[in-house]
Structure formats: C-alpha cells, structure tokens
Write a protein that holds these residues in place. Structure first.
Motif, mmCIF file in Angstrom:
data_model
loop_
_atom_site.group_PDB
_atom_site.id
_atom_site.type_symbol
_atom_site.label_atom_id
_atom_site.label_comp_id
_atom_site.label_asym_id
_atom_site.label_seq_id
_atom_site.Cartn_x
_atom_site.Cartn_y
_atom_site.Cartn_z
ATOM 1 N N ILE A 137 23.009 -14.606 29.591
ATOM 2 C CA ILE A 137 23.767 -14.151 28.423
ATOM 3 C C ILE A 137 25.146 -13.755 28.933
ATOM 4 O O ILE A 137 25.270 -12.861 29.770
ATOM 5 N N THR A 146 29.493 -13.079 28.091
ATOM 6 C CA THR A 146 30.476 -12.639 27.113
ATOM 7 C C THR A 146 31.864 -12.726 27.727
ATOM 8 O O THR A 146 32.013 -12.660 28.953
ATOM 9 N N LEU A 167 29.592 -13.545 22.340
ATOM 10 C CA LEU A 167 28.845 -14.316 23.329
ATOM 11 C C LEU A 167 29.584 -15.608 23.673
ATOM 12 O O LEU A 167 30.126 -16.258 22.785
ATOM 13 N N SER A 217 27.905 -17.923 25.668
ATOM 14 C CA SER A 217 26.832 -18.862 25.981
ATOM 15 C C SER A 217 25.825 -18.832 24.835
ATOM 16 O O SER A 217 25.656 -17.806 24.190
ATOM 17 N N GLN A 218 25.211 -19.969 24.582
ATOM 18 C CA GLN A 218 24.228 -20.088 23.496
ATOM 19 C C GLN A 218 22.997 -20.835 24.001
ATOM 20 O O GLN A 218 23.124 -21.810 24.733
ATOM 21 N N PHE A 259 23.129 -10.857 21.307
ATOM 22 C CA PHE A 259 22.175 -11.933 21.576
ATOM 23 C C PHE A 259 21.042 -11.917 20.550
ATOM 24 O O PHE A 259 20.715 -12.950 19.954
ATOM 25 N N SER A 277 21.918 -13.230 17.186
ATOM 26 C CA SER A 277 22.389 -14.620 17.142
ATOM 27 C C SER A 277 21.284 -15.628 16.865
ATOM 28 O O SER A 277 21.575 -16.806 16.639
ATOM 29 N N TYR A 278 20.042 -15.200 16.894
ATOM 30 C CA TYR A 278 18.913 -16.121 16.764
ATOM 31 C C TYR A 278 17.874 -15.560 15.800
ATOM 32 O O TYR A 278 17.739 -14.344 15.656
#
Length: 169
Positions: free
Chosen positions: A34, A36, A63, A65-66, A94, A97-98
C-alpha cells in the motif's frame, strides 16, 4: 479449490514489510504494498506528531497503488505499523477503496509496545460486513526471530500455510 490470499501492507520503517514478506513466503499469498504520495518524516517524533494530527483530522492519504481484481481474494491480511494506538490513516484509505464485504480480514502489525486491540476494533467498525479474525502484533524488532510464532498464528486464524514452510524451521 484453495483460498486466494492477499497480503496488503503499509510499511514506513521496513518492519511491517519484513513481516508481510514472511507471511507471503509461508502462505504463497499475493504480496501488495500500500503506497501513498503523502510524505512521512523518517525521524520517529516528527512522524508520530504527523500521524497523530492525521488521526485528529480524520485525514485520508491518497493511494498511489491499487489492487488489481480485489474480488478474486477471499482472505485479505492487512499489515501496518501501529501509530497512536491505531493503523496509519493510509490503511483507512485502503479499506475504503474496495468492497471488502464477505471477505475474511486479518490484521497484522508491528509496534514498539502497543497492542493490536484498537486496530481490530477499528477494522470491525470500518468493514462491518467482513469477518475480522484476531490477527497478530509483533514487536518491531522481533520479526526476524518470530517465524514459528507467525506459523502458529496463521494456523490458529485458519490461514493455509504451505507444507514446505515447515521445512525451513
């Protein structure tokens, strides 16, 4: 069919990265860092002050990265250092985000002396539609000597451990 495992982690000083890499080695899970673009000071005291301010203002770092195809993972281990008794705010970024509904979430963290209790409570509050298992907290400097403890914890939380992991002692 085997359980698809993601080991997602944020590490500032490298201790949590070391633990995440050990977990990935033991489980064969996919490792995801993860990241930032938000800067954290290297020195402990300024970093601690910034982390505290971020908690007070409920800040969400951006973020950089995904996770590709988060829906393929049934089990997500989320690792981080403990800052001010909690996960760094980038972990909230994080988690938000999901869609983690229905997933098994397992926290793991490193800290100098603070336990994992608040991290687990926060995770349950952030993702109430997920199953949150007990998790593990290791002292920041204990990771290198805790292989068997990590294996025992993974097994206790129902995380599949590769058979060959036992051969390395």
């Amino acid at each position: 069919m085997s359980t698809k495992i993601l080991i997602a982690y944020f590490s500032h000083w490298g201790h949590t990265r070391q633990l995440a890499e050990l977990i990935a080695d033991l489980t064969g899970g996919d490792l995801f860092e993860i990241t930032t673009d938000h800067h954290y000071p290297v020195a402990h005291d300024p970093c601690s002050a910034q982390a505290h301010q971020e908690q007070l203002t409920d800040f969400r770092p951006h973020l950089t990265s995904q996770v590709a195809k988060m829906d393929q993972y049934e089990m997500v281990l989320i690792g981080h250092p403990i800052w001010w008794y909690r996960a760094p705010m980038v972990i909230r970024s994080f988690e938000e985000s999901y869609d983690l509904t229905g997933k098994t979430l397992i926290p793991f963290c490193t800290s100098g002396d603070v336990g994992i209790e608040q991290t687990k409570a926060d995770l349950r509050q952030m993702v109430p539609a997920a199953t949150v298992l007990p998790g593990l907290r290791l002292g920041s400097l204990a990771v290198a000597t805790s292989r068997q403890r990590v294996i025992d914890w993974l097994k206790a939380d129902g995380v599949p451990v590769k058979e060959e992991a036992y051969d390395k002692g």
